[in-house]
Design an enzyme around this catalytic site. Structure first.
Site, mmCIF file in Angstrom:
data_model
loop_
_atom_site.group_PDB
_atom_site.id
_atom_site.type_symbol
_atom_site.label_atom_id
_atom_site.label_comp_id
_atom_site.label_asym_id
_atom_site.label_seq_id
_atom_site.Cartn_x
_atom_site.Cartn_y
_atom_site.Cartn_z
ATOM 1 N N ASN A 167 0.807 -1.238 0.000
ATOM 2 C CA ASN A 167 0.000 0.000 0.000
ATOM 3 C C ASN A 167 0.833 1.279 0.000
ATOM 4 O O ASN A 167 0.395 2.310 -0.516
ATOM 5 C CB ASN A 167 -1.041 -0.003 1.131
ATOM 6 C CG ASN A 167 -0.432 -0.223 2.491
ATOM 7 O OD1 ASN A 167 0.744 -0.537 2.609
ATOM 8 N ND2 ASN A 167 -1.225 -0.059 3.520
ATOM 9 N N GLU A 265 4.129 -3.918 12.487
ATOM 10 C CA GLU A 265 3.062 -2.932 12.241
ATOM 11 C C GLU A 265 1.931 -3.690 11.578
ATOM 12 O O GLU A 265 2.017 -4.017 10.388
ATOM 13 C CB GLU A 265 3.554 -1.822 11.300
ATOM 14 C CG GLU A 265 4.737 -1.038 11.801
ATOM 15 C CD GLU A 265 4.411 -0.145 12.976
ATOM 16 O OE1 GLU A 265 3.221 0.003 13.316
ATOM 17 O OE2 GLU A 265 5.362 0.386 13.568
ATOM 18 N N CYS A 299 -3.610 0.951 6.996
ATOM 19 C CA CYS A 299 -3.935 0.382 8.310
ATOM 20 C C CYS A 299 -4.435 1.452 9.269
ATOM 21 O O CYS A 299 -4.974 1.123 10.325
ATOM 22 C CB CYS A 299 -2.741 -0.360 8.877
ATOM 23 S SG CYS A 299 -1.235 0.586 8.745
ATOM 24 N N GLU A 474 7.850 3.013 14.679
ATOM 25 C CA GLU A 474 8.670 3.507 13.579
ATOM 26 C C GLU A 474 8.578 5.017 13.561
ATOM 27 O O GLU A 474 7.527 5.579 13.879
ATOM 28 C CB GLU A 474 8.170 2.927 12.252
ATOM 29 C CG GLU A 474 8.381 1.427 12.164
ATOM 30 C CD GLU A 474 7.904 0.829 10.848
ATOM 31 O OE1 GLU A 474 6.998 1.389 10.219
ATOM 32 O OE2 GLU A 474 8.451 -0.215 10.464
#
Ligand code: ADP
Length: 496
Positions: A167, A265, A299, A474
Site C-alpha cells: 500500500n 506494524e 492500516c 517507527e
C-alpha cells in the site's frame, strides 16, 4: 472489419530514467537473476507491466550472507559517515520523485499526486534517519559498587530482515531501512509481490548514493519460500514487518525459535469519533481524507465513524455530498481522486462486506457497487450508515473505499465502542472541548490518536500500535532506537 484494439500503453514508458526499472533482486550490490518469474500488473488496467525474477530461498540465503558480511564493516563506520550516505540517498530520491511516483502508480494504482506525496513522505524518513544517526547516545549511570563507573552504549542489532506491504511501496521500505542503516544494521528486504519495482528502484538509488555492497539487499519472490529463510537464519537478529495481523503472528511464531527481536506494524480498526461539539464540516473533510486516501487501503484508515447522536445527521449529510463528488479512475488520469484497489480479490472482499451490511439493514447512501466498467479493480466510493457494531464491516479492517457511520449516545458509550476491538493502531477524535481532548486521548486503547487531525504519520513522530496492531514504533528517535541494542558496561577498580 473492425480495427484491432490498440494495446494499452505501458505506464512505465513514462519513466525518464529507464535505469530505475529493475526486475532482478539486489544482493551484495549486484543484480541477481532467478529461475522463475512473476508478473507485476497495473490494477487500473490489469495490464502486465513487468516480469520480475523470483530468487526464492537460495536468493534469500545469499542476501543474508551478504548482509552478514557487510555488517562486519558497516557496524564500525562512524555515524557521520552513515549520515552522509543516507543524505546522498535522500537527495537522489528527491531528484527522482517523478519516476518513483510513476512506479508506485503503475504497480499499485494510487493517484499520481498521492504517489508523489508518498515518495516525498518516504524520503523524509531517510533524511530524518541521516540526522538521527548522529544522535544515538549512551548514558553514564550511578553504581552501588565502590570505585566503579557504569555507562550504556547503543549498538546495532545486526542483520535485520524486513517484509513490506504494497500500500506504500516506497514509504514502508524507507521507514524501516533508513533507521536500520542509520543505527549500523544491514538489511535484507522482501517487498510485496504486487510492488517489487518501487523497492528495486530504491535499491538502485541506494547503490548510486554509495550505500556499500551488502548493506541493503532486496529479494523478490514467493513469501512462503523466502520468509522461513529470513526468520530461521541465525545471522538475522531482527524481523521487521508491516502487513496483516495474521501474517505478523506467523512471523512472530517463526522468530520465536531464534528469540529474534520483532517489530510489527499490523492491522487496525480505527474509530473516527465525532463528538457533538465538533466542527462537523472539518470532521467530514477529515473522514474523507482518512478514509479515501489509497482507496481506503491503509492500516490507519478510518474504519468506523462513530458520531454522537446530536451531530450524526449533519455529519452523514456532509459526508454523502463529499463521497458522491469523489472521482474514481486510473491514477495517471487528470482529476482522479481515488484509484483502484490492489486486485480483483480485494474488490470482491469489499463488495461482500458492503453486501453483508446491506443485508443486515444498513443504508447505502453513496456507491455500494463494483465499477467493472472502468476496466480495472475498481469499487465505488461508498457511504454506509447503521446496521450495528457487530457487522463484519465494523469488526474487520475494510481496506477499501467504504466509510461506515455508527451512532452513540455519550462519551462513555463512545469510548467503550471504540475500544471494543482486538486492534489498537490509530484513533481519531473531533471535538472542540479541551477536557474531552484529554479524557478521550487517554481513554482510547490505541497507539496513535489524531485530535482534529485525520493523518498522523510523519518522519519525526512514533508510528505503531497496541494490542493486536503490533509491537514497536517507527519514526522519530524511537524508530532508530528500535534497531539498537542497549549494552551496559561496568568498570571496576577506578579508585585504588
Ligand atoms: P496483504 O494481504 O495486504 O497483502 P500480507 O500480510 O499478506 O498483507 O502481506 C504483507 C507482506 O507479507 C507481503 O510482502 C507478503 O508477501 C508477505 N507475506 C505474506 N505471507 C507471508 C508468510 N507466510 N511469510 C512471510 N511473508 C509473508
Amino acid at each position: 472489419m473492425n480495427a484491432p484494439e490498440r494495446a494499452p500503453v505501458n505506464p512505465l514508458e513514462r519513466l525518464k530514467d529507464k535505469g530505475l526499472l529493475k526486475t532482478q533482486s539486489f544482493i551484495g550490490g549486484g543484480w541477481a537473476a532467478g529461475g522463475a518469474r512473476f508478473a507485476v500488473a497495473n490494477p487500473a488496467t490489469r495490464q502486465v507491466i513487468a516480469e520480475v525474477d523470483d530468487v526464492g530461498a537460495a536468493g534469500a540465503k545469499a542476501a543474508v550472507a551478504a548482509a552478514h558480511q557487510a555488517f562486519q564493516t558497516w557496524r564500525k563506520t562512524s555515524p557521520f559517515e552513515r549520515a552522509k550516505v543516507l543524505k546522498a540517498w535522500h537527495a537522489l530520491i528527491m531528484e527522482n520523485v517523478h519516476d518513483l511516483a510513476v512506479l508506485v502508480t503503475a504497480e499499485m494504482g494510487k493517484p499520481f499526486r498521492e504517489a508523489q506525496g508518498e515518495v516525498v513522505y518516504g524520503a523524509g524518513f531517510v533524511d530524518w534517519s541521516a540526522e538521527e544517526a548522529k544522535r544515538i547516545h549512551g548514558e553514564t549511570l550511578p553504581t552501588p559498587f565502590p570505585g566503579s563507573r557504569g555507562w550504556t552504549i547503543r549498538q546495532p542489532v545486526g542483520v535485520v530482515a524486513c517484509i513490506t506491504p504494497w500500500n506504500f511501496p516506497m514509504a514502508m521500505v524507507t521507514r524501516k531501512c533508513a533507521p536500520a542503516l542509520a543505527a549500523g544494521c544491514t538489511m535484507v528486504l522482501k517487498p510485496a509481490p504486487e510492488t517489487p519495482l518501487s523497492a528495486l528502484a530504491l535499491a538502485e538509488l541506494a547503490k548510486r548514493a554509495g550505500v556499500p555492497d551488502g548493506v541493503f539487499n532486496v529479494v523478490c519472490g514467493e513469501a512462503e519460500a523466502i520468509g522461513p529463510v529470513l526468520t530461521g537464519s541465525d545471522e538475522v537478529r531482527m524481523i521487521g514487518f508491516t502487513g496483516s495481523t495474521e501474517v505478523g503472528k506467523i512471523l512472530m511464531r517463526q522468530a520465536a525459535d531464534g528469540v529474534k527481536r520483532v517489530a510489527l506494524e499490523l492491522g487496525g480498526n480505527a474509530p473516527f469519533i465525532v463528538m457533538d461539539d465538533a466542527d462537523v464540516e472539518a470532521a467530514a473533510a477529515g473522514v474523507v481524507a482518512s478514509k479515501f486516501r489509497v482507496s481506503g487501503q491503509t492500516c490507519v484508515s478510518a474504519n468506523r465513524v462513530i458520531a454522537q447522536e446530536k451531530v450524526a445527521d449533519r455529519l452523514v449529510e456532509a459526508l454523502a455530498e463529499k463521497v458522491k463528488a469523489l472521482k474514481p479512475g486510473d491514477g495517471f488520469a487528470e482529476g482522479v481522486d481515488i484509484g483502484p484497489l490492489i486486485h480483483d480479490e480485494a474488490v470482491a472482499r469489499v463488495d461482500a462486506l458492503v453486501r453483508g451490511a446491506k443485508d443486515a439493514g444498513a443504508k447505502i447512501l453513496a456507491g455500494g457497487r463494483r465499477l467493472d466498467d472502468l476496466g480495472g479493480a475498481f469499487y465505488a466510493p461508498t457511504l454506509v450508515e447503521g446496521g450495528g457494531y457487530d457487522l463484519d464491516l465494523a469488526c474487520f479492517e475494510i481496506f477499501g473505499p467504504v466509510a461506515s457511520v455508527y451512532r452513540a449516545r455519550d462519551e462513555a458509550e463512545i469510548i467503550a465502542r471504540a475500544n471494543d476491538t482486538p486492534y489498537g493502531l490509530a484513533a481519531y477524535v473531533y471535538t472542540q472541548d479541551i477536557g474531552r481532548v484529554h479524557r478521550l486521548s487517554e481513554a482510547l486503547d490505541f497507539g496513535m490518536v489524531g485530535v482534529n487531525a485525520p493523518m498522523v504519520g510523519s518522519p519525526s513522530t512514533p508510528f505503531g500500535g497496541v494490542k493486536q496492531s503490533g509491537i514497536g514504533r517507527e519514526g522519530g528517535k524511537w524508530g532508530v532506537e528500535e534497531f539498537t541494542e542497549l549494552k551496559y558496561v561496568l568498570l571496576g577498580g577506578v579508585e585504588g
